[in-house]
Design a protein around this motif. Structure first.
Motif, mmCIF file in Angstrom:
data_model
loop_
_atom_site.group_PDB
_atom_site.id
_atom_site.type_symbol
_atom_site.label_atom_id
_atom_site.label_comp_id
_atom_site.label_asym_id
_atom_site.label_seq_id
_atom_site.Cartn_x
_atom_site.Cartn_y
_atom_site.Cartn_z
ATOM 1 N N ARG A 1 -11.986 78.669 -43.137
ATOM 2 C CA ARG A 1 -12.849 77.984 -44.106
ATOM 3 C C ARG A 1 -13.300 76.660 -43.505
ATOM 4 O O ARG A 1 -12.719 76.171 -42.532
ATOM 5 C CB ARG A 1 -12.107 77.754 -45.422
ATOM 6 N N PHE A 2 -14.339 76.087 -44.096
ATOM 7 C CA PHE A 2 -14.837 74.788 -43.644
ATOM 8 C C PHE A 2 -14.985 73.855 -44.839
ATOM 9 O O PHE A 2 -15.295 74.304 -45.954
ATOM 10 C CB PHE A 2 -16.205 74.945 -42.958
ATOM 11 N N LEU A 3 -14.793 72.567 -44.597
ATOM 12 C CA LEU A 3 -14.992 71.557 -45.644
ATOM 13 C C LEU A 3 -16.461 71.117 -45.640
ATOM 14 O O LEU A 3 -17.197 71.381 -44.681
ATOM 15 C CB LEU A 3 -14.090 70.346 -45.366
ATOM 16 N N ARG A 4 -16.884 70.434 -46.699
ATOM 17 C CA ARG A 4 -18.284 69.989 -46.795
ATOM 18 C C ARG A 4 -18.615 69.019 -45.659
ATOM 19 O O ARG A 4 -17.935 68.011 -45.458
ATOM 20 C CB ARG A 4 -18.527 69.267 -48.130
ATOM 21 N N GLY A 5 -19.670 69.351 -44.900
ATOM 22 C CA GLY A 5 -20.121 68.459 -43.818
ATOM 23 C C GLY A 5 -19.242 68.493 -42.586
ATOM 24 O O GLY A 5 -19.450 67.737 -41.638
ATOM 25 N N MET A 6 -18.255 69.396 -42.560
ATOM 26 C CA MET A 6 -17.238 69.384 -41.496
ATOM 27 C C MET A 6 -17.801 69.663 -40.106
ATOM 28 O O MET A 6 -17.503 68.936 -39.147
ATOM 29 C CB MET A 6 -16.152 70.411 -41.857
ATOM 30 N N VAL A 7 -18.617 70.711 -39.983
ATOM 31 C CA VAL A 7 -19.101 71.063 -38.636
ATOM 32 C C VAL A 7 -19.974 69.945 -38.081
ATOM 33 O O VAL A 7 -19.852 69.544 -36.923
ATOM 34 C CB VAL A 7 -19.871 72.402 -38.633
ATOM 35 N N ARG A 8 -20.845 69.396 -38.929
ATOM 36 C CA ARG A 8 -21.744 68.342 -38.448
ATOM 37 C C ARG A 8 -20.988 67.070 -38.076
ATOM 38 O O ARG A 8 -21.380 66.355 -37.154
ATOM 39 C CB ARG A 8 -22.813 68.062 -39.492
ATOM 40 N N ALA A 9 -19.874 66.802 -38.762
ATOM 41 C CA ALA A 9 -19.065 65.628 -38.411
ATOM 42 C C ALA A 9 -18.300 65.881 -37.115
ATOM 43 O O ALA A 9 -18.161 64.984 -36.274
ATOM 44 C CB ALA A 9 -18.101 65.304 -39.547
ATOM 45 N N ILE A 10 -17.811 67.111 -36.933
ATOM 46 C CA ILE A 10 -17.107 67.448 -35.682
ATOM 47 C C ILE A 10 -18.078 67.348 -34.505
ATOM 48 O O ILE A 10 -17.776 66.740 -33.471
ATOM 49 C CB ILE A 10 -16.485 68.870 -35.756
ATOM 50 N N VAL A 11 -19.287 67.909 -34.673
ATOM 51 C CA VAL A 11 -20.263 67.865 -33.577
ATOM 52 C C VAL A 11 -20.622 66.416 -33.236
ATOM 53 O O VAL A 11 -20.654 66.020 -32.068
ATOM 54 C CB VAL A 11 -21.535 68.671 -33.935
ATOM 55 N N GLY A 12 -20.841 65.585 -34.261
ATOM 56 C CA GLY A 12 -21.167 64.179 -34.021
ATOM 57 C C GLY A 12 -20.057 63.465 -33.263
ATOM 58 O O GLY A 12 -20.311 62.644 -32.378
ATOM 59 N N THR A 13 -18.815 63.791 -33.613
ATOM 60 C CA THR A 13 -17.665 63.178 -32.945
ATOM 61 C C THR A 13 -17.558 63.669 -31.494
ATOM 62 O O THR A 13 -17.323 62.881 -30.569
ATOM 63 C CB THR A 13 -16.368 63.515 -33.725
ATOM 64 N N LEU A 14 -17.781 64.976 -31.300
ATOM 65 C CA LEU A 14 -17.701 65.531 -29.941
ATOM 66 C C LEU A 14 -18.833 64.992 -29.060
ATOM 67 O O LEU A 14 -18.659 64.810 -27.851
ATOM 68 C CB LEU A 14 -17.732 67.063 -29.996
ATOM 69 N N LEU A 15 -19.992 64.706 -29.645
ATOM 70 C CA LEU A 15 -21.086 64.109 -28.860
ATOM 71 C C LEU A 15 -20.687 62.710 -28.377
ATOM 72 O O LEU A 15 -21.007 62.324 -27.245
ATOM 73 C CB LEU A 15 -22.381 64.032 -29.674
ATOM 74 N N GLU A 16 -19.942 61.978 -29.208
ATOM 75 C CA GLU A 16 -19.472 60.655 -28.773
ATOM 76 C C GLU A 16 -18.475 60.779 -27.628
ATOM 77 O O GLU A 16 -18.444 59.949 -26.724
ATOM 78 C CB GLU A 16 -18.862 59.889 -29.958
ATOM 79 N N VAL A 17 -17.695 61.848 -27.648
ATOM 80 C CA VAL A 17 -16.802 62.133 -26.515
ATOM 81 C C VAL A 17 -17.658 62.440 -25.282
ATOM 82 O O VAL A 17 -17.430 61.920 -24.188
ATOM 83 C CB VAL A 17 -15.852 63.317 -26.819
ATOM 84 N N GLY A 18 -18.696 63.272 -25.464
ATOM 85 C CA GLY A 18 -19.572 63.653 -24.349
ATOM 86 C C GLY A 18 -20.303 62.468 -23.741
ATOM 87 O O GLY A 18 -20.558 62.436 -22.535
ATOM 88 N N GLU A 19 -20.612 61.468 -24.582
ATOM 89 C CA GLU A 19 -21.309 60.277 -24.092
ATOM 90 C C GLU A 19 -20.349 59.241 -23.514
ATOM 91 O O GLU A 19 -20.789 58.195 -23.024
ATOM 92 C CB GLU A 19 -22.099 59.631 -25.235
ATOM 93 N N GLY A 20 -19.055 59.503 -23.619
ATOM 94 C CA GLY A 20 -18.066 58.573 -23.075
ATOM 95 C C GLY A 20 -17.707 57.440 -24.035
ATOM 96 O O GLY A 20 -16.970 56.514 -23.674
ATOM 97 N N LYS A 21 -18.209 57.510 -25.275
ATOM 98 C CA LYS A 21 -17.883 56.457 -26.250
ATOM 99 C C LYS A 21 -16.473 56.652 -26.814
ATOM 100 O O LYS A 21 -15.862 55.718 -27.309
ATOM 101 C CB LYS A 21 -18.895 56.477 -27.406
ATOM 102 N N LEU A 22 -16.010 57.896 -26.774
ATOM 103 C CA LEU A 22 -14.642 58.232 -27.184
ATOM 104 C C LEU A 22 -14.004 59.038 -26.057
ATOM 105 O O LEU A 22 -14.696 59.718 -25.308
ATOM 106 C CB LEU A 22 -14.652 59.110 -28.447
#
Lengths: 242, 242
Positions: free
Chosen positions: B187-208
């Motif tokens: 199952r997924f929570l409301r807005g979960m995938v888009r928040a995970i993707v946004g967080t992973l993009l920050e990892v990809g950019e080196g911000k996290l």
């Protein structure tokens, strides 16, 4: 003054065609406006192909003259200034006498048909479910190679001096739920690809025989050919230069 | 009274989400309206997943009860009655106690990123050009498997009783000019995938750093995670049943 060749792509559904016209959003006008801002003077572009309203392009070219040197970041800046429906791929310097339209050796178009309702592809494919005999359609394609005068597939209102075109490729292929028609020629007449596709669909449905193409082409009469299929399935995909 | 399972697909850009709400065009309402016309009585559908406004689906399901037998041509007729943005794929009879939402074992979403401006894909991919470290993003995905409480990725306004989800798959792959994120969970929570993707993009950019995911997830605080990426890159692509 140097001459440049700009390569670009667009979603034809967002424009009233390539060529500038009054009171309508066109690809040419958008390009000229944004290039003029960057060059700080009026820039006019000459396109390789005048695609109709609704027709897409994944590879289209235009040349323009510019007295100031093009900066490396112009592609980046143009893509952020232009609407989402229009993307610049590259800009490169060419010979001063290069002509985007007259120097093009060939244009290649794809026409995409989708065999089942597909919401996310409704903007760039034509939904057509009736059974089709692909073999008969490809047999009809072979007849196209035997002719050069294609007045029968040209819009009646046209300003061309000749209806002669050399067709270099014409073939239907199946790709999953899609049918793709690929046609390459040195030049195309107004509405020509959509009239050819409409006629070939009638062959596919059994309403025409492949050999009926002979009579249609020889008639030079647009009324003999099939209806024009919708613009949104048509894509300009390649323009070849020397 | 028999229970049926309807499979359908939609362009989320044309709807204010899946679930019925006042004064908005929703997928559920469109389906119910057209099914009610065919059944000649009020039909209510229960969807497998409540996708947000703008989110697409290539495979979504709903069940409904209908006292009249479903005719063979309903799929054909529904596709011609429904808007182009919504397609019915199939309708089949299921057990009377089958539930489209509770019986689903897993949902799979794709999030599509396009690395260069691509006019014809602007409706279903997110244009994002900044350099990304895919290896770091996939390392961060591995950390997701170590947790089940994902409150940190949930919209704050939510009516769920638990934030527990079992993530079964999470991986980034490169396909030409595109990056595809595949995530599967029970199952997924409301807005979960888009928040995970946004967080992973920050990892990809080196911000996290990938290991920062531990602290973010443990915080259970939405403000610790990255921004939500736009809805139009998100696609519900598979719902699995027993």
């Amino acid at each position: 003054m140097s001459r440049y060749l700009i390569q670009f792509a667009y979603d034809g559904g967002s424009f009233s065609g390539y060529q500038i016209q009054p009171n309508a959003l066109t690809v040419q006008e958008e390009l000229e406006k944004k290039l003029s801002i960057l060059a700080q003077r009026k820039i006019e572009v000459v396109g390789s192909s005048r695609t109709d309203a609704g027709v897409h392009a994944s590879q289209q070219f235009a040349h323009f003259d510019c007295p100031v040197p093009i900066q490396k970041d112009w592609v980046y800046r143009l893509n952020r200034m232009l609407p989402h429906a229009l993307a610049v791929i590259s800009i490169e310097q060419v010979a001063d006498d290069f002509h985007a339209r007259f120097d093009a050796l060939s244009r290649t178009y794809h026409y995409w048909i989708v065999r089942k309702k597909t919401p996310l592809r409704r903007h760039d494919t034509y939904w057509f479910e009736a059974p089709l005999d692909l073999e008969a359609m490809n047999a009809a394609c072979q007849i196209l190679f035997q002719y050069i005068d294609f007045e029968c597939f040209s819009k009646v209102k046209t300003d061309v001096f000749t209806f002669d075109c050399t067709i270099q490729k014409a073939i239907w292929t199946e790709e999953g739920d899609f049918l793709k028609f690929t046609i390459q020629a040195n030049r195309f007449l107004r509405g020509m690809v959509r009239a050819i596709v409409g006629t070939l669909l009638e062959v596919g449905e059994g309403k025409l025989k492949p050999e009926d193409l002979h009579q249609i082409i020889q008639s030079k009469d647009r009324n003999q050919a099939g209806r024009a299929v919708p613009a949104h399935g048509l894509h300009l995909v390649e323009v070849k230069y020397k």
